[in-house]
Design a protein around this motif. Structure first.
Motif, short mmCIF file in Angstrom:
data_model
loop_
_atom_site.label_atom_id
_atom_site.label_comp_id
_atom_site.label_asym_id
_atom_site.label_seq_id
_atom_site.Cartn_x
_atom_site.Cartn_y
_atom_site.Cartn_z
N ALA A 180 -171.28 -28.32 -12.85
CA ALA A 180 -169.89 -28.46 -13.51
C ALA A 180 -169.86 -27.59 -14.55
CB ALA A 180 -169.41 -29.79 -14.02
N TYR A 181 -170.89 -27.43 -15.51
CA TYR A 181 -171.02 -26.31 -16.36
C TYR A 181 -170.84 -24.66 -15.68
CZ TYR A 181 -172.96 -23.83 -20.31
OH TYR A 181 -173.42 -23.02 -21.62
N GLU A 182 -171.50 -24.68 -14.44
CA GLU A 182 -171.21 -23.52 -13.93
C GLU A 182 -169.94 -23.43 -13.38
OE1 GLU A 182 -173.02 -20.71 -13.82
OE2 GLU A 182 -174.76 -21.89 -15.04
N ILE A 237 -159.23 -19.64 -21.38
CA ILE A 237 -160.64 -19.37 -21.86
C ILE A 237 -160.90 -19.83 -23.27
CG2 ILE A 237 -162.53 -17.84 -22.43
CD1 ILE A 237 -161.47 -15.85 -20.28
N SER A 238 -159.75 -19.51 -24.11
CA SER A 238 -160.23 -20.00 -25.61
C SER A 238 -159.73 -21.29 -25.98
CB SER A 238 -158.98 -19.01 -26.37
OG SER A 238 -157.75 -19.46 -26.10
N SER A 239 -158.73 -22.27 -25.02
CA SER A 239 -158.62 -23.24 -25.10
C SER A 239 -159.02 -24.68 -24.34
CB SER A 239 -156.89 -23.25 -25.54
OG SER A 239 -156.32 -24.86 -25.42
N PRO A 240 -158.60 -24.62 -23.33
CA PRO A 240 -159.10 -25.99 -22.39
C PRO A 240 -160.59 -25.69 -22.31
CG PRO A 240 -157.51 -24.66 -21.10
CD PRO A 240 -157.56 -23.93 -22.49
N VAL A 241 -161.11 -24.57 -22.03
CA VAL A 241 -162.62 -24.41 -21.77
C VAL A 241 -163.40 -24.94 -22.90
CG1 VAL A 241 -164.34 -22.55 -21.37
CG2 VAL A 241 -162.26 -22.85 -20.03
N LYS A 242 -162.90 -24.22 -24.10
CA LYS A 242 -163.56 -24.57 -25.48
C LYS A 242 -163.56 -26.15 -25.62
CE LYS A 242 -164.81 -21.09 -27.94
NZ LYS A 242 -163.77 -19.93 -28.64
N VAL A 243 -162.55 -26.78 -25.31
CA VAL A 243 -162.36 -28.40 -25.52
C VAL A 243 -163.35 -28.95 -24.81
CG1 VAL A 243 -161.05 -30.30 -25.18
CG2 VAL A 243 -159.95 -28.25 -26.38
N ALA A 244 -163.53 -28.47 -23.20
CA ALA A 244 -164.42 -28.98 -22.50
C ALA A 244 -165.83 -29.06 -22.65
CB ALA A 244 -164.17 -28.53 -21.03
N VAL A 245 -166.36 -27.89 -23.37
CA VAL A 245 -167.57 -27.59 -23.69
C VAL A 245 -168.07 -28.31 -25.04
CG1 VAL A 245 -169.25 -25.77 -23.90
CG2 VAL A 245 -167.60 -25.29 -22.41
N PHE A 246 -167.12 -28.44 -25.81
CA PHE A 246 -167.53 -29.02 -26.90
C PHE A 246 -167.61 -30.54 -26.87
CE2 PHE A 246 -166.49 -25.41 -29.91
CZ PHE A 246 -167.38 -25.66 -30.76
N TYR A 300 -157.88 -35.51 -20.11
CA TYR A 300 -156.43 -35.35 -20.26
C TYR A 300 -156.09 -34.17 -20.84
CZ TYR A 300 -156.28 -40.30 -19.53
OH TYR A 300 -156.38 -41.89 -18.81
N LEU A 301 -156.82 -34.19 -22.13
CA LEU A 301 -156.49 -32.89 -23.01
C LEU A 301 -156.77 -31.59 -22.29
CD1 LEU A 301 -158.41 -33.23 -26.45
CD2 LEU A 301 -155.99 -32.94 -25.94
N CYS A 302 -157.98 -31.48 -21.36
CA CYS A 302 -158.25 -30.29 -20.71
C CYS A 302 -157.00 -29.92 -19.82
CB CYS A 302 -159.57 -30.23 -19.94
SG CYS A 302 -160.84 -30.35 -21.37
N LEU A 350 -167.12 -32.00 -15.74
CA LEU A 350 -168.05 -31.66 -17.00
C LEU A 350 -167.74 -33.00 -17.89
CD1 LEU A 350 -170.09 -29.70 -18.02
CD2 LEU A 350 -167.98 -28.69 -19.31
N CYS A 351 -166.46 -33.48 -18.05
CA CYS A 351 -166.33 -34.58 -19.05
C CYS A 351 -166.46 -35.71 -18.43
CB CYS A 351 -164.51 -34.64 -19.07
SG CYS A 351 -163.88 -33.21 -19.87
N LEU A 352 -166.68 -35.90 -16.91
CA LEU A 352 -167.12 -37.37 -16.31
C LEU A 352 -168.68 -37.38 -15.90
CD1 LEU A 352 -163.94 -37.96 -14.49
CD2 LEU A 352 -164.49 -38.81 -16.83
N ALA A 353 -169.29 -36.32 -15.86
CA ALA A 353 -170.56 -35.95 -15.40
C ALA A 353 -171.73 -37.02 -16.08
CB ALA A 353 -171.39 -34.66 -15.26
N ASN A 354 -172.52 -37.51 -15.49
CA ASN A 354 -173.51 -38.55 -15.91
C ASN A 354 -174.82 -38.29 -15.40
OD1 ASN A 354 -174.18 -40.61 -17.57
ND2 ASN A 354 -174.20 -42.13 -16.18
N ASP A 355 -175.17 -37.02 -14.66
CA ASP A 355 -176.54 -36.62 -14.24
C ASP A 355 -176.67 -35.17 -14.40
OD1 ASP A 355 -176.07 -35.51 -11.72
OD2 ASP A 355 -176.50 -37.22 -10.62
#
Lengths: 216, 109, 476
Positions: free
Chosen positions: C127-129, C243-252, C74-76, C115-120
């Motif tokens: 998703a990272y790429e 780049i600076s807001s949702p992407v940071k949230v997702a990767v963190f 949701y945040l992203c 990325l937020c839901l991945a489990n393998d």
């Protein structure tokens, strides 16, 4: 595992060629030659894949990697003709450029540390691991991989990533399209390519990579 | 008698050496294309380690062959995006040496 | 039909619609595509909320829906939608082709959700790429601008380098456990730790180190942060908002879920790594920010400082604090970009500190909002930034927290360095309120603030104040 001497010799020779060719990639100054060296290093890699019973991966390495991706590199290098002496110390420009990469001494220190510590560590750790023989029939063959990928798509754990990669490729296409746009927001038409001499690539001034190779 | 060299530790050592050689190239090279090429050398090493792990240890399923396919797909996209950026850079700067295209950074007042 | 596919449908349909729109009307009006993109993002978030049950697994375990993952999704999506609100006028100003830009953003949103839901491992890697590569493209999108070229290229080279290391880490993880499923990896790692099997453990530890190092590169934790100011400086503001807001949230978020989940058995190793990263970020970020006169670079260094605090939050194993920090940091950052966009003139952006001189007289309300956002960055009481930092400190002080030695000194050190950071935030505030405006300020005063900027500014101010004043954090 008993392994035939032919396999041992093939592996040793391939490894040697890969290492030498990869070293050549990072050391040779001429970009065209460096690319050709990388392609040279891919051929024995594919041989090792076949020794590892990954025949389909070996074929992909030649077809896709050496054939398609390296082709792209060669094409771009031929197109923009970078000077063959790029290793010379650059004139002007700030030294702090690309600082993350060009930490210079720090970077080489890290590489040296990793080379002298991590590799022996992992070598010994891997030597102590139990080795299992391959048990699956038709391991690494096309039919087997196809079954792995496409069997029961609704419950197959590989489906999602396989579909997502199509979006990745679409992003690549959109990016390339965007980068080729002219000022008006239009993509390049066939007619307009050579009509604006100011934006045409200044190929004439430079010597081509092949000439440079011949001069050496 | 031929020594036994075709084993996991040698494959891993080979792949890690490739990664090291590639990262050496990333630090040493000046031309942007050559940096991308060095990254391809690193990626080649990583792929080798994936397939070697699968063959020597977990030979019940070809999972890492699939990871290999993903990795070359990503490599293709990265190469395409990177090379098209390099062409644009070349149009703007008429140069692809990383020191000479650099305009950003701390401004010396 | 598979609920997971249904929940992704809005994003994919939006993407396809934009693709058609781009080919039918190549130079058409931009607002239609903007509305469609925002709609598909919002309906994507609603679909995840309604359709995906918590704890469910799809596609043989490739996707696992957790409550943390859902909140992060949701945040992203929400932050991306807000960033898109900002983009419409701005993209015209910097002559970016908006439909293409939004397609890339939608693909990136798809990557963030997965990325937020991945489990393998395979899904995680792709998703990272799918988050990384569109980010490089966005950074270099204004390709007529040499600075944007350089920023994109720099981001791409370093990003590709780090994602190769990421893949090497995943490879070692696979080699050590033989699994790609994250839950199975967790079980095998716990077994290996229990049995003390050194070979497997060694491989897994090297893999963990490589993965965490690669993610540190991606989110610019010191000492891997030196690319960040350059990329911020060169990138246009609209792309920067993504780049600076949702992407940071997702990767963190991904880093947190990996460490709390699959790597939980190896916490003896990753906790000191996070601690070192946090300490380095507090030191380098603050010290390098002091001498800055460029506004975007200043925000970049403050991103490094905040990254250090988020690492401390992950370290103290507190899920609500990390989510709170990520959310408030995301909206704070978007607010600051909105202020930057509102301060810019028709032809140029604000760049140097002197560009904002006297803003308190020419654009009073923007200056006021910017001041509040800077207070929140600095962590002054009654703002969300203070609540988040205070929460981290409180969690670290809890006696039952299982923390490595040296945590408390690092926490105190980060707070003390935060006091140093007041200095450079107040430099901006002083320039805005106490200096006299430059001569060409009349141009700025004439132009009112466009409604999207005003809306986002008000939104971020309201969120900052309400989170800072009225919310009771868990543990407070």
């Amino acid at each position: 595992m008993p392994v035939s001497p032919l396999v041992e010799i093939t592996f040793a020779l391939s490894a040697l060629v890969i290492l030498l060719a990869s070293l050549a990639v990072v050391l040779i100054k001429n970009p065209v030659r460096a690319t050709l060296m990388l392609i040279l290093s891919f051929l024995p890699t594919s041989l090792i894949y076949i020794l590892l019973q990954a025949s389909f991966v070996g074929i992909l390495q030649i077809l896709v990697y050496a054939g398609a991706i390296m082709m792209l590199f060669t094409f771009v290098i031929m197109m923009i003709n970078p000077s063959p002496n790029e290793g010379d110390a650059p004139a002007g420009g700030s030294e702090s450029a690309f600082t993350g990469l060009r930490g210079g001494l720090v970077g080489f220190l890290i590489i040296g540390l990793a080379g002298t510590m991590v590799i022996p560590m992992i070598y010994h750790a891997a030597a102590s691991l139990p080795v299992q023989a391959v048990t699956k029939p038709h391991f690494g063959e096309l039919s087997s991989i196809a079954a792995l990928l496409f069997e029961d798509p609704a419950n197959n754990p590989l489906t999602v990533s396989f579909e997502l990669i199509s979006f990745l490729i679409l992003v690549g296409i959109i990016a390339a399209l965007n980068f080729s746009r002219r000022k008006g927001g239009q993509t390049v038409d066939e007619d307009s390519i050579s009509t604006r001499p100011t934006e045409a690539l200044p190929i004439v001034k430079r010597q081509s990579g092949i000439e440079a190779m011949e001069r050496k | 008698m031929i020594p036994h060299v075709f084993n996991l530790q040698n494959c891993l050592a080979l792949s890690l050496l490739l990664v090291l050689i590639g990262s050496f190239g990333v630090f040493r090279r000046h031309s942007l294309i050559m940096i991308l090429l060095s990254v391809e050398v690193m990626l080649n090493g990583v792929n080798l380690s994936l397939v070697a792990f699968n063959y020597f240890r977990w030979g019940t399923s070809e999972t890492s062959h699939y990871l290999y396919m993903l990795s070359i797909g990503v490599a293709a996209v990265e190469a395409a995006v990177g090379l098209s950026m390099i062409i644009v850079l070349f149009k703007n700067f008429n140069d692809i040496t990383r020191e000479r295209i650099s305009r950003l950074g701390e401004r010396s007042a | 039909m598979n609920p997971y596919v249904l929940s992704q449908a809005p994003l994919i349909l939006g993407f396809v619609f934009l693709l058609v729109l781009a080919s039918v009307r190549p130079a058409g009006k931009e607002s239609l595509s903007n509305i469609i993109t925002i709609l598909s993002l919002v309906s994507g978030a609603i679909a995840i909320w309604l359709i995906l049950p918590e704890g469910a697994q799809f596609f043989g375990g490739a996707i696992r829906v957790t409550s943390v993952g859902k909140v992060l999704a949701y945040l992203c999506l929400g932050l991306t939608a807000v960033a898109l609100l900002l983009s419409e006028d701005y993209l015209d100003k910097v002559r970016i082709h908006g439909v293409d830009w939004r397609m890339v953003v939608l693909a990136l949103a798809l990557g963030m959700v997965n990325l937020c839901l991945a489990n393998d491992i395979a899904t995680l890697f792709i998703a990272y790429e799918l988050v990384s590569i569109p980010s490089y493209v966005l950074a270099g999108f204004a390709h007529k601008d040499p600075r944007s070229n350089e920023a994109g290229m720099k981001y791409l080279l370093l990003g590709v380098f780090s994602s190769v290391l990421f893949l090497l880490g995943l490879s070692f993880l696979y080699g050590a456990t033989g699994e790609i499923h994250l839950l199975a990896i967790h079980d095998k790692l716990a077994l290996a730790v229990g049995a003390g099997s050194t070979g497997d453990l060694m491989l897994a530890k090297v893999g963990l180190g490589l993965i965490v190092g690669a993610i540190f590169f991606k989110v610019a934790v010191a000492p891997f942060h030196s690319w960040l100011p350059d990329v911020y400086q060169g990138t246009n503001l609209a792309s920067l908002a993504i780049i600076s807001s949702p992407v940071k949230v997702a990767v963190f978020g991904m880093l947190g879920m990996l460490l709390w989940g699959a790597f939980e058995p190896l916490s003896d190793l990753w906790k000191p790594i996070l601690l070192a990263g946090a300490a380095m970020s507090a030191l380098m970020g603050n010290l390098q920010a002091i001498v800055q006169t460029n506004l975007k670079r200043l925000v970049a260094y403050s991103a490094v400082v905040n990254a250090g605090f988020i690492l401390l939050g992950i370290l103290v194993n507190s899920v609500p604090i990390v989510l709170f920090y990520l959310g408030s940091y995301g909206i704070m950052t978007l607010g600051s970009w909105a202020a930057f966009m509102a301060m810019g003139t028709k032809s140029s952006d604000v760049d140097e500190l002197s560009d904002v001189a006297g803003l308190g007289r020419t654009q009073r309300w923007v200056a006021l909002a910017m001041t509040l956002i800077l207070f929140s960055y600095a962590g002054i009481p009654l703002t969300a930034g203070f609540a988040a930092k205070f929460g981290v400190v409180l969690e670290a002080l809890k006696p039952e927290a299982f923390l490595p030695r040296g945590t408390l000194p690092v926490v105190y050190f980060s707070v003390a360095m935060g006091l140093v950071s007041f200095f450079f935030y107040f430099q901006i505030i002083r320039a805005m309120w106490l200096q006299s405006p430059p001569l060409d300020a009349g141009e700025r005063r004439g132009a009112g603030v466009a409604w999207p900027y005003a809306f986002v500014l008000v939104l971020s101010v309201v969120v900052i104040l309400s989170l800072g004043m009225f919310l009771r954090l868990p543990g407070m």
